[in-house]
Scaffold this active site. Structure first.
Site, PDB file in Angstrom:
ATOM      1  N   SER A 123       0.834  -1.198   0.000  1.00  0.00           N
ATOM      2  CA  SER A 123       0.000   0.000   0.000  1.00  0.00           C
ATOM      3  C   SER A 123       0.869   1.248   0.000  1.00  0.00           C
ATOM      4  CB  SER A 123      -0.915   0.015   1.229  1.00  0.00           C
ATOM      5  OG  SER A 123      -0.171   0.328   2.390  1.00  0.00           O
ATOM      6  N   SER A 125       0.825   3.580   2.370  1.00  0.00           N
ATOM      7  CA  SER A 125       0.815   4.183   3.704  1.00  0.00           C
ATOM      8  C   SER A 125       2.189   4.640   4.174  1.00  0.00           C
ATOM      9  CB  SER A 125       0.237   3.198   4.723  1.00  0.00           C
ATOM     10  OG  SER A 125       1.122   2.122   4.958  1.00  0.00           O
ATOM     11  N   LYS A 180       5.118   0.077   9.642  1.00  0.00           N
ATOM     12  CA  LYS A 180       4.894   1.470  10.034  1.00  0.00           C
ATOM     13  C   LYS A 180       6.173   1.985  10.706  1.00  0.00           C
ATOM     14  CE  LYS A 180       0.497   1.116   8.899  1.00  0.00           C
ATOM     15  NZ  LYS A 180      -0.016   1.742   7.648  1.00  0.00           N
ATOM     16  N   SER A 287      -3.133   6.570   6.005  1.00  0.00           N
ATOM     17  CA  SER A 287      -2.532   5.414   6.668  1.00  0.00           C
ATOM     18  C   SER A 287      -3.468   4.889   7.751  1.00  0.00           C
ATOM     19  CB  SER A 287      -1.188   5.805   7.299  1.00  0.00           C
ATOM     20  OG  SER A 287      -0.658   4.739   8.054  1.00  0.00           O
TER      21      SER A 287
END
Length: 329
Positions: A123, A125, A180, A287
């Site tokens: 993705s 994010s 993350k 996100s």
């Protein structure tokens, strides 16, 4: 592409190849004489089992188990009096597979489980640093050598630091790995209001350095500002999409230690519990991260992302060779 369907297909084709080989192949007395048909059959069986079982458990843990199957088969064959070469009686195909592949598969399983694991970015994010199609490497021992399934460290090697890019098991579905950036450590007080990040009362420097545009999978163009963010001596880039709110309150779900957080129209503030970490994506306005689903326990950590080894957006696109070898900041 439906990978689960392909896994079921492999589970069907693998045993068929093994069965057909048992009816047509000549008896073998050395493992190296194993037919290619039977060899492919066992490989398909392992791949299919891994793919199907990944629906129920974390694929990284299952990979280790699957890679150990050949070693277990070799051990069983040895206990039953077989050996890799010079058998006086025909060697069963499962024993030949175990003897001929145990070492290689075990080394791959051990390496991927305890040393380095590859992962593909799914993705946007973590833009601008990581984009869809990046293939990255994860240092699996950065936060301790961990036991598969339990994910408890048996050899401590380090702890996450603010600013680390970390791969971890998503708390709401541990079969899925997320990536993350660590924003809050155990005991930290983190605030993110009006797109200004504060940790333990100290404002985190974030200054605009340029414009950034990209297209989502649906074809929508996103325009954002690149921000240079600094944690101590670590610098990385984030995205700020002008006009978007800091937080979508409707997206916040009940989570453990929710009482440690306060939310309002300007953002949120959280006290990070002991043994937990707060993670945010670098693409702050696009996100799904800790501000919505909470904290990441220590026993969910997988490792620290450190390098892009390949970048390929997908079919119809050339690999982005300029990204290969890029250090992840």
């Amino acid at each position: 592409m439906n990978w689960t369907l392909l896994a079921f297909a492999a589970l069907a084709v693998g045993p068929f190849l093994i069965w057909r080989n048992s009816r047509t192949a000549q008896p073998v007395y050395d493992a190296e004489q194993m037919s290619e048909g039977a060899l492919w059959g066992y490989f398909l069986l392992l791949v299919g089992a891994w793919g199907v079982l990944s629906v129920y458990a974390n694929p990284s843990d299952l990979f280790f188990v699957v890679m150990m199957v050949a070693a277990v088969l070799a051990l069983i064959a040895r206990l039953r009096g077989y050996k890799a070469k010079g058998n006086e009686r025909p060697l069963p195909s499962w024993a030949a597979f175990g003897f001929s592949n145990a070492l290689v598969l075990a080394l791959i399983g051990l390496g991927k489980t305890f040393v380095i694991e590859p992962m593909q970015i799914p993705s946007s994010s973590m833009r601008p640093g990581l984009v869809v199609g990046d293939f990255i490497l994860i240092n699996k021992s950065a936060y301790g050598v961990r036991i598969p399934f339990l994910n408890q460290p048996i050899i401590p090697t380090g702890k996450p630091e603010r600013g680390d890019v970390v791969v971890f098991r998503y708390p709401l579905d541990t079969k899925t790995n997320y990536i993350k950036r660590v924003i809050g450590l155990p005991g930290d007080k983190v605030e993110y209001r009006n797109k200004q990040l504060t940790v333990n009362g100290q404002h985190i420097d974030s200054i605009p350095v340029g414009d950034y545009r990209y297209f989502e999978a649906q074809g929508n163009e996103i325009a954002a500002v690149v921000m240079k963010e600094t944690f101590g001596d670590k610098t990385h880039q984030t995205l700020n999409e002008m006009g978007k709110p800091t937080l979508n309150p409707a997206g916040v779900i009940p989570f453990r230690y929710l009482e440690n957080c306060q939310y309002d129209e300007t953002g949120f503030a959280c006290a990070v519990p002991q043994g937990q970490y707060l993670m945010l994506g670098d693409n702050r306005d696009n996100s799904n991260d800790g501000r919505y689903w909470g904290f990441v326990p220590d026993d969910h950590l997988t490792g620290r992302a450190f390098m892009i080894w390949m970048s390929w957006p997908g079919w119809g696109h050339w690999p982005e060779f300029g990204r290969i070898g890029t250090h992840i900041q």
